[in-house]
Scaffold this active site. Structure first.
Site, PDB file in Angstrom:
ATOM      1  N   LYS A 133      16.904   7.878  -2.883  1.00  0.00           N
ATOM      2  CA  LYS A 133      17.412   8.943  -2.026  1.00  0.00           C
ATOM      3  C   LYS A 133      17.561   8.492  -0.585  1.00  0.00           C
ATOM      4  O   LYS A 133      18.443   8.938   0.131  1.00  0.00           O
ATOM      5  CB  LYS A 133      16.373  10.075  -2.016  1.00  0.00           C
ATOM      6  CG  LYS A 133      16.594  11.158  -3.004  1.00  0.00           C
ATOM      7  CD  LYS A 133      15.557  12.240  -2.738  1.00  0.00           C
ATOM      8  CE  LYS A 133      15.395  13.103  -3.952  1.00  0.00           C
ATOM      9  NZ  LYS A 133      14.275  14.006  -3.879  1.00  0.00           N
ATOM     10  N   VAL A 189      19.592  10.950  -7.731  1.00  0.00           N
ATOM     11  CA  VAL A 189      19.779  10.953  -9.186  1.00  0.00           C
ATOM     12  C   VAL A 189      19.753  12.403  -9.657  1.00  0.00           C
ATOM     13  O   VAL A 189      18.845  13.162  -9.304  1.00  0.00           O
ATOM     14  CB  VAL A 189      18.644  10.165  -9.889  1.00  0.00           C
ATOM     15  CG1 VAL A 189      18.804  10.214 -11.399  1.00  0.00           C
ATOM     16  CG2 VAL A 189      18.592   8.728  -9.386  1.00  0.00           C
ATOM     17  N   GLU A 217      -8.635  13.851   0.468  1.00  0.00           N
ATOM     18  CA  GLU A 217      -8.186  12.867   1.474  1.00  0.00           C
ATOM     19  C   GLU A 217      -7.503  13.581   2.649  1.00  0.00           C
ATOM     20  O   GLU A 217      -7.695  13.217   3.801  1.00  0.00           O
ATOM     21  CB  GLU A 217      -7.224  11.859   0.842  1.00  0.00           C
ATOM     22  CG  GLU A 217      -7.926  10.865  -0.076  1.00  0.00           C
ATOM     23  CD  GLU A 217      -7.157   9.562  -0.258  1.00  0.00           C
ATOM     24  OE1 GLU A 217      -5.934   9.633  -0.466  1.00  0.00           O
ATOM     25  OE2 GLU A 217      -7.776   8.493  -0.181  1.00  0.00           O
ATOM     26  N   ASP A 241       4.482   7.314 -12.256  1.00  0.00           N
ATOM     27  CA  ASP A 241       4.085   8.688 -12.590  1.00  0.00           C
ATOM     28  C   ASP A 241       4.976   9.345 -13.642  1.00  0.00           C
ATOM     29  O   ASP A 241       4.648  10.416 -14.152  1.00  0.00           O
ATOM     30  CB  ASP A 241       4.091   9.555 -11.314  1.00  0.00           C
ATOM     31  CG  ASP A 241       2.907   9.233 -10.417  1.00  0.00           C
ATOM     32  OD1 ASP A 241       2.170   8.272 -10.718  1.00  0.00           O
ATOM     33  OD2 ASP A 241       2.722   9.938  -9.410  1.00  0.00           O
ATOM     34  N   GLN A 253      -1.907   2.304  -8.011  1.00  0.00           N
ATOM     35  CA  GLN A 253      -2.493   1.079  -8.565  1.00  0.00           C
ATOM     36  C   GLN A 253      -1.852   0.744  -9.915  1.00  0.00           C
ATOM     37  O   GLN A 253      -1.433  -0.395 -10.157  1.00  0.00           O
ATOM     38  CB  GLN A 253      -4.005   1.330  -8.738  1.00  0.00           C
ATOM     39  CG  GLN A 253      -4.785   0.137  -9.140  1.00  0.00           C
ATOM     40  CD  GLN A 253      -6.276   0.473  -9.393  1.00  0.00           C
ATOM     41  OE1 GLN A 253      -6.930  -0.237 -10.129  1.00  0.00           O
ATOM     42  NE2 GLN A 253      -6.807   1.507  -8.805  1.00  0.00           N
ATOM     43  N   LYS A 289     -10.408   0.363   1.606  1.00  0.00           N
ATOM     44  CA  LYS A 289      -9.124   1.036   1.374  1.00  0.00           C
ATOM     45  C   LYS A 289      -8.011   0.348   2.174  1.00  0.00           C
ATOM     46  O   LYS A 289      -6.907   0.129   1.672  1.00  0.00           O
ATOM     47  CB  LYS A 289      -9.243   2.509   1.789  1.00  0.00           C
ATOM     48  CG  LYS A 289      -7.988   3.304   1.626  1.00  0.00           C
ATOM     49  CD  LYS A 289      -8.162   4.425   0.665  1.00  0.00           C
ATOM     50  CE  LYS A 289      -6.871   5.111   0.352  1.00  0.00           C
ATOM     51  NZ  LYS A 289      -6.940   5.977  -0.777  1.00  0.00           N
TER      52      LYS A 289
HETATM   53  C1  LIG Z   1      -1.505  12.099  -0.575  1.00  0.00           C
HETATM   54  C2  LIG Z   1      -1.607  11.185  -1.765  1.00  0.00           C
HETATM   55  C3  LIG Z   1      -2.565  10.186  -1.777  1.00  0.00           C
HETATM   56  C4  LIG Z   1      -2.646   9.308  -2.865  1.00  0.00           C
HETATM   57  N1  LIG Z   1      -3.598   8.324  -2.836  1.00  0.00           N
HETATM   58  C5  LIG Z   1      -3.637   7.410  -3.820  1.00  0.00           C
HETATM   59  C6  LIG Z   1      -4.540   6.312  -3.747  1.00  0.00           C
HETATM   60  O1  LIG Z   1      -5.336   6.219  -2.816  1.00  0.00           O
HETATM   61  N2  LIG Z   1      -4.499   5.388  -4.734  1.00  0.00           N
HETATM   62  C7  LIG Z   1      -3.623   5.467  -5.776  1.00  0.00           C
HETATM   63  O2  LIG Z   1      -3.611   4.547  -6.643  1.00  0.00           O
HETATM   64  N3  LIG Z   1      -2.756   6.500  -5.901  1.00  0.00           N
HETATM   65  C8  LIG Z   1      -2.736   7.485  -4.956  1.00  0.00           C
HETATM   66  N4  LIG Z   1      -1.848   8.519  -5.028  1.00  0.00           N
HETATM   67  C9  LIG Z   1      -0.933   8.614  -6.205  1.00  0.00           C
HETATM   68  C10 LIG Z   1       0.259   7.673  -6.007  1.00  0.00           C
HETATM   69  O3  LIG Z   1       0.832   7.868  -4.751  1.00  0.00           O
HETATM   70  C11 LIG Z   1       1.312   7.868  -7.107  1.00  0.00           C
HETATM   71  O4  LIG Z   1       0.690   7.707  -8.353  1.00  0.00           O
HETATM   72  C12 LIG Z   1       2.432   6.825  -6.919  1.00  0.00           C
HETATM   73  O5  LIG Z   1       3.147   7.094  -5.742  1.00  0.00           O
HETATM   74  C13 LIG Z   1       3.391   6.806  -8.117  1.00  0.00           C
HETATM   75  O6  LIG Z   1       4.330   5.786  -7.911  1.00  0.00           O
HETATM   76  P1  LIG Z   1       5.808   5.888  -8.512  1.00  0.00           P
HETATM   77  O7  LIG Z   1       6.442   4.547  -8.347  1.00  0.00           O
HETATM   78  O8  LIG Z   1       5.758   6.480  -9.878  1.00  0.00           O
HETATM   79  O9  LIG Z   1       6.555   6.965  -7.623  1.00  0.00           O
HETATM   80  P2  LIG Z   1       6.670   7.165  -6.044  1.00  0.00           P
HETATM   81  O10 LIG Z   1       5.903   6.132  -5.317  1.00  0.00           O
HETATM   82  O11 LIG Z   1       6.349   8.592  -5.783  1.00  0.00           O
HETATM   83  O12 LIG Z   1       8.216   6.915  -5.761  1.00  0.00           O
HETATM   84  C14 LIG Z   1       9.257   7.669  -6.306  1.00  0.00           C
HETATM   85  C15 LIG Z   1      10.540   7.279  -5.589  1.00  0.00           C
HETATM   86  O13 LIG Z   1      11.636   7.904  -6.222  1.00  0.00           O
HETATM   87  C16 LIG Z   1      12.503   8.476  -5.240  1.00  0.00           C
HETATM   88  N5  LIG Z   1      13.170   9.614  -5.849  1.00  0.00           N
HETATM   89  C17 LIG Z   1      12.581  10.728  -6.379  1.00  0.00           C
HETATM   90  N6  LIG Z   1      13.531  11.546  -6.887  1.00  0.00           N
HETATM   91  C18 LIG Z   1      14.718  10.949  -6.664  1.00  0.00           C
HETATM   92  C19 LIG Z   1      16.056  11.297  -6.989  1.00  0.00           C
HETATM   93  N7  LIG Z   1      16.352  12.433  -7.615  1.00  0.00           N
HETATM   94  N8  LIG Z   1      17.031  10.455  -6.620  1.00  0.00           N
HETATM   95  C20 LIG Z   1      16.764   9.281  -5.972  1.00  0.00           C
HETATM   96  N9  LIG Z   1      15.506   8.890  -5.673  1.00  0.00           N
HETATM   97  C21 LIG Z   1      14.493   9.716  -6.007  1.00  0.00           C
HETATM   98  C22 LIG Z   1      11.559   8.881  -4.118  1.00  0.00           C
HETATM   99  O14 LIG Z   1      12.254   9.042  -2.887  1.00  0.00           O
HETATM  100  C23 LIG Z   1      10.579   7.715  -4.127  1.00  0.00           C
HETATM  101  O15 LIG Z   1      11.066   6.668  -3.334  1.00  0.00           O
HETATM  102  C24 LIG Z   1      -1.758   9.441  -3.970  1.00  0.00           C
HETATM  103  C25 LIG Z   1      -0.792  10.461  -3.960  1.00  0.00           C
HETATM  104  C26 LIG Z   1      -0.704  11.326  -2.869  1.00  0.00           C
HETATM  105  C27 LIG Z   1       0.337  12.403  -2.862  1.00  0.00           C
END
Ligand SMILES: Cc1cc2nc3c(=O)[nH]c(=O)nc-3n(C[C@H](O)[C@H](O)[C@H](O)COP(=O)(O)OP(=O)(O)OC[C@H]3O[C@@H](n4cnc5c(N)ncnc54)[C@H](O)[C@@H]3O)c2cc1C
Length: 404
Positions: A38, A81, A170, A300, A318, A377
């Site tokens: 995005k 998307v 957090e 996720d 992680q 951290k």
């Molecule tokens: C406040 C907070 C603290 C956290 N702390 C921890 C921690 O300390 N340790 C840990 O291991 N996990 C932590 N987590 C969980 C962790 O952040 C998630 O598990 C992780 O971000 C998942 O990674 P991902 O690659 O699946 O998705 P994300 O990192 O969320 O990335 C998804 C990407 O897809 C893009 N996207 C989404 N929809 C669209 C669309 N329709 N079109 C185009 N692009 C799109 C977004 O812009 C983003 O760039 C935390 C979460 C939060 C909210």
């Protein structure tokens, strides 16, 4: 011969790391790689609670995609998307359509509000840079309004966090550190501000050892955070929330409710017709969907079961980062006609921050409290930056304020 088209959806932890690895391992003569996101930046989701509380500027959390991804090797498309059409091997974007031979879905999470009335309309969530910025501005606005109105309104200074899990706690830690600054700036007595965590379970931070939970609660309580455990949030309005505890419904006036009690996979996955379990794709060992040999799911959006507990692994950065190693290797093998490998998670531990210089951690069987956990951290965050973009990215975006 036509080169295969690899399309990666989402530049989050999973998607960005997959693209970064593939640009190193696949030669441009072997495949065309496209990354769709995005925004023109990748953000560190695990830092968003700091941006939302206002203790870290969001520019620190953003990493320009072009600082990591080589445009000679990976095409970057900035678009949204809309859905995937797996039968047609096609992705629908808001401005375009893309055909793929291999697809990696890394679209992350969205808030799950479980139908609780008013949450979608009135609560804040912490799930991307925009939502974090809005919450930070909203906090400032409410503090600014407090002395500006004819009648003071406590709802402006009561902040309710729905959920005492990882994100909620957090955020509470960061907020507890930010409140004294806000009070100073807007001439408000610290004792007038309430931060209230409403948690459905009998304890916060489920899954953490009791000693760590006690430490976290004591640390936060000493900075003014209140806990209401065993309480279910029933309704969120624009100026109050209602929760139920021991059969009684209680209302708290507040103009700031942060919903941190539930996330689900990006609903695009379900909408696209993939077979899902709890909204996620229960992937095969090699991270492909059960029914499409050319579609990998990561982070996720993917569900993998921990065979020791029989329950899904919690969604974490992680795991998303580790999965990217396997997915990048499997995508490369698929292009080259090699053998795919299975993903094996190596859990190194869990670290929760309680503000900049406090935290709790369980790392390789050891418990850490206070500044040691906070340092750990930052070291872990820095390791990620090093892995993603080398020493240059680490020096640009790393956290080196270990002691202050
Ligand atoms: C406040 C907070 C603290 C956290 N702390 C921890 C921690 O300390 N340790 C840990 O291991 N996990 C932590 N987590 C969980 C962790 O952040 C998630 O598990 C992780 O971000 C998942 O990674 P991902 O690659 O699946 O998705 P994300 O990192 O969320 O990335 C998804 C990407 O897809 C893009 N996207 C989404 N929809 C669209 C669309 N329709 N079109 C185009 N692009 C799109 C977004 O812009 C983003 O760039 C935390 C979460 C939060 C909210």
């Amino acid at each position: 011969m036509k080169k295969p088209h690899i399309v990666i959806l989402g530049a989050g932890y999973g998607g960005m790391m997959t693209a970064a690895k593939l640009q190193k391992t696949l030669h441009p003569s072997e495949a065309v790689i496209t990354l769709v996101n995005k925004n023109d930046y990748h953000y560190q989701t695990t830092w968003l609670h700091e941006n939302a509380a206002g203790t870290l500027h969001h520019d620190r959390t953003k990493i320009k995609i072009k600082d990591v991804i080589d445009s000679n090797k990976v095409n970057v498309i900035l678009d949204e998307v809309i859905c995937v059409k797996p039968e047609e091997k096609m992705v629908k974007l808001s401005n375009d359509e893309l055909k793929y031979d291999v697809l990696v879905i890394g679209l992350g999470f969205e808030a799950a509000t479980f139908g609780i009335p008013g949450l979608n309309e009135h609560a804040f969530t912490i799930d991307n840079i925009n939502s974090a910025r809005v919450l930070r501005e909203h906090l400032d606005y409410n503090f600014a309004c407090y002395h500006h109105e004819m009648e003071t309104n406590d709802a402006r200074l009561n902040i309710v966090i729905g959920g005492g899990g990882f994100t909620g706690i957090e955020f509470a830690g960061e907020l507890a550190n930010r409140i004294p600054q806000l009070c100073e700036e807007y001439d408000i007595e610290k004792t007038q501000v309430r931060i209230i965590v409403v948690e459905g379970a009998s304890t916060i931070l489920p899954g953490f050892d009791e000693r760590l939970v006690d430490y976290a609660m004591n640390s936060l309580e000493s900075r003014g955070v209140e806990f209401i455990n065993g309480a279910m949030l029933k309704e969120c309005k624009n100026d109050s929330i209602v929760y139920e505890k021991d059969g009684k419904q209680i209302e708290i006036p507040t103009m700031t409710t942060i919903w941190a009690a539930g996330v689900r996979a990006n609903s695009i996955v379900e909408r696209s017709g993939f077979e899902t379990n709890r909204g996620k794709v229960e992937v095969r060992g090699d991270m492909r969907t059960p029914d499409h040999d050319e579609v990998f799911v990561i982070g996720d959006c993917a569900l993998i079961i921990n065979e020791e507990t029989g329950r899904p692994f919690p969604p974490t950065a992680q795991i998303a980062i580790q999965q990217a190693e396997t997915v990048a290797s499997n995508v490369k093998e698929k292009v080259r006609g090699g053998k795919l490998k299975s993903f094996v998670p190596h859990l190194q531990g869990t670290i929760a921050s309680l503000g900049n210089d406090d935290g709790i951690a369980e790392v390789l069987g050891h418990q850490l409290f206070g500044w040691k956990a906070a340092v750990m951290k930052k070291v872990s965050d820095n390791r990620y930056l090093l892995k993603l973009g080398g020493i240059g990215l680490l020096m640009k975006k790393g956290k080196f304020n270990f002691f202050h």
